[in-house]
Enzyme design. Structure first.
Site, PDB file in Angstrom:
ATOM      1  N   GLY A  14      36.169 -36.179  21.210  1.00  0.00           N
ATOM      2  CA  GLY A  14      37.417 -36.044  21.944  1.00  0.00           C
ATOM      3  C   GLY A  14      37.504 -34.822  22.841  1.00  0.00           C
ATOM      4  O   GLY A  14      38.607 -34.415  23.219  1.00  0.00           O
ATOM      5  N   SER A  15      36.351 -34.242  23.221  1.00  0.00           N
ATOM      6  CA  SER A  15      36.463 -33.092  24.130  1.00  0.00           C
ATOM      7  C   SER A  15      36.896 -33.560  25.523  1.00  0.00           C
ATOM      8  O   SER A  15      37.604 -32.831  26.224  1.00  0.00           O
ATOM      9  CB  SER A  15      35.168 -32.277  24.177  1.00  0.00           C
ATOM     10  N   LEU A  89      33.353 -46.292  21.841  1.00  0.00           N
ATOM     11  CA  LEU A  89      32.084 -47.003  21.681  1.00  0.00           C
ATOM     12  C   LEU A  89      32.219 -48.511  21.452  1.00  0.00           C
ATOM     13  O   LEU A  89      31.220 -49.194  21.280  1.00  0.00           O
ATOM     14  CB  LEU A  89      31.287 -46.377  20.536  1.00  0.00           C
ATOM     15  N   LYS A  90      33.451 -49.013  21.453  1.00  0.00           N
ATOM     16  CA  LYS A  90      33.627 -50.449  21.227  1.00  0.00           C
ATOM     17  C   LYS A  90      33.906 -51.167  22.537  1.00  0.00           C
ATOM     18  O   LYS A  90      34.449 -50.572  23.471  1.00  0.00           O
ATOM     19  CB  LYS A  90      34.816 -50.677  20.276  1.00  0.00           C
ATOM     20  N   ILE A  92      35.948 -53.664  24.940  1.00  0.00           N
ATOM     21  CA  ILE A  92      37.384 -53.906  25.104  1.00  0.00           C
ATOM     22  C   ILE A  92      37.625 -55.418  25.065  1.00  0.00           C
ATOM     23  O   ILE A  92      37.020 -56.167  25.849  1.00  0.00           O
ATOM     24  CB  ILE A  92      37.874 -53.325  26.455  1.00  0.00           C
ATOM     25  N   ASN A 106      36.265 -45.812  32.575  1.00  0.00           N
ATOM     26  CA  ASN A 106      35.350 -45.234  31.587  1.00  0.00           C
ATOM     27  C   ASN A 106      34.581 -44.089  32.226  1.00  0.00           C
ATOM     28  O   ASN A 106      34.278 -44.126  33.423  1.00  0.00           O
ATOM     29  CB  ASN A 106      34.361 -46.299  31.102  1.00  0.00           C
ATOM     30  N   HIS A 108      30.945 -42.069  31.913  1.00  0.00           N
ATOM     31  CA  HIS A 108      29.618 -42.243  31.316  1.00  0.00           C
ATOM     32  C   HIS A 108      28.733 -41.075  31.754  1.00  0.00           C
ATOM     33  O   HIS A 108      28.744 -40.698  32.934  1.00  0.00           O
ATOM     34  CB  HIS A 108      29.014 -43.573  31.778  1.00  0.00           C
ATOM     35  N   ASP A 149      29.262 -50.413  30.630  1.00  0.00           N
ATOM     36  CA  ASP A 149      28.839 -49.564  31.753  1.00  0.00           C
ATOM     37  C   ASP A 149      28.644 -50.319  33.061  1.00  0.00           C
ATOM     38  O   ASP A 149      27.873 -49.898  33.923  1.00  0.00           O
ATOM     39  CB  ASP A 149      27.552 -48.791  31.395  1.00  0.00           C
ATOM     40  N   GLU A 178      31.757 -32.817  32.817  1.00  0.00           N
ATOM     41  CA  GLU A 178      32.688 -33.951  32.668  1.00  0.00           C
ATOM     42  C   GLU A 178      34.121 -33.461  32.596  1.00  0.00           C
ATOM     43  O   GLU A 178      35.033 -34.079  33.150  1.00  0.00           O
ATOM     44  CB  GLU A 178      32.381 -34.738  31.385  1.00  0.00           C
TER      45      GLU A 178
HETATM   46  C1  GRF Z   1      31.044 -38.168  26.959  1.00  0.00           C
HETATM   47  O1  GRF Z   1      29.740 -37.749  27.237  1.00  0.00           O
HETATM   48  C2  GRF Z   1      31.387 -39.408  27.758  1.00  0.00           C
HETATM   49  O2  GRF Z   1      30.758 -39.452  29.003  1.00  0.00           O
HETATM   50  C3  GRF Z   1      30.874 -40.508  26.889  1.00  0.00           C
HETATM   51  O3  GRF Z   1      31.162 -40.072  25.585  1.00  0.00           O
HETATM   52  C4  GRF Z   1      31.188 -38.648  25.528  1.00  0.00           C
HETATM   53  C5  GRF Z   1      32.483 -38.243  24.906  1.00  0.00           C
HETATM   54  O4  GRF Z   1      32.468 -36.904  24.502  1.00  0.00           O
HETATM   55  N1  GRF Z   1      31.434 -41.785  27.238  1.00  0.00           N
HETATM   56  P1  GRF Z   1      33.709 -36.338  23.673  1.00  0.00           P
HETATM   57  O5  GRF Z   1      33.832 -37.168  22.429  1.00  0.00           O
HETATM   58  O6  GRF Z   1      34.904 -36.445  24.547  1.00  0.00           O
HETATM   59  O7  GRF Z   1      33.375 -34.903  23.373  1.00  0.00           O
END
Ligand code: GRF
Length: 190
Positions: A14-15, A89-90, A92, A106, A108, A149, A178
């Site tokens: 969740g960063s 990771l699921k 939709i 999303n 990525h 993706d 990101e």
């Molecule tokens: C990120 O690298 C994002 O691009 C990918 O999952 C990661 C999530 O990181 N889809 P975090 O859980 O928000 O730290």
């Protein structure tokens, strides 16, 4: 699109979610996170949301027999205008893809279409980039479709790969970028 309420779906750390929350709090993003939904009851993402006073819901096939319906009810109850997948990771469900057509995004950690698709998440992405000898990688924000993706690419940012990088050092550099890129993207109210 003019949106106010962002629903964030996240499975783990969740960063990225935190970057969105902070961007909303600072006023860089002219919206708020209205609900956080995770398939993982122990995710840091849910903890982060709770700490911020944001509704945090664990919804998965272990909590409901009608995943799509339950999720849609929650999105409606919290007036979600868009859905942002930040490490979710699921797949939709199609009902949600239809209800939120063109309003699901999303992020990525590669320059799609390279290093995307099933199994390409987390450290696997960065390990594959290094194994292939790439000198640059990056970040992609795209619309979400039924396939992992895929969907229109909306924004990309390049990140250098250093000769001494391990998957872990590269992952850390990309993730840090990101957090900046996400806020830039959402501040434009796509
Ligand atoms: C990120 O690298 C994002 O691009 C990918 O999952 C990661 C999530 O990181 N889809 P975090 O859980 O928000 O730290």
């Amino acid at each position: 699109m003019n949106y106010k309420n962002i629903a964030v779906f996240a499975s783990h750390g969740g960063s990225d979610l935190q970057a969105i929350i902070d961007g909303c709090k600072s006023g860089s993003i002219n919206a708020r996170v209205c609900v956080v939904i995770s398939n993982n009851s122990t995710s840091m993402a849910l903890q982060r949301a709770k700490k911020e006073g944001i509704p945090a819901l664990h919804i998965s096939t272990s909590t409901t027999a009608t995943l799509a319906e339950t999720t849609l009810e929650a999105l409606t109850a919290h007036n979600a205008d868009i859905i942002f997948l930040a490490g979710y990771l699921k797949k939709i469900p199609s009902e949600i893809l239809v209800a939120y057509e063109n309003r699901i995004f999303n992020i990525h950690p590669s320059l799609l279409p390279k290093y995307g698709g099933k199994g390409m998440h987390g450290i696997n992405v960065h390990a594959a980039v290094i194994d292939a000898g790439e000198t640059e990688t990056g970040i992609t924000i795209h619309r979400v479709t039924a396939e992992y993706d895929q969907g229109d690419i909306l924004a990309q940012k390049k990140v250098p790969v250093h000769p001494t990088d391990t998957p872990e050092t590269l992952a850390a550099r990309v993730l840090q970028q990101e957090h900046i890129f996400l806020v830039e993207f959402l501040s434009k109210n796509p």
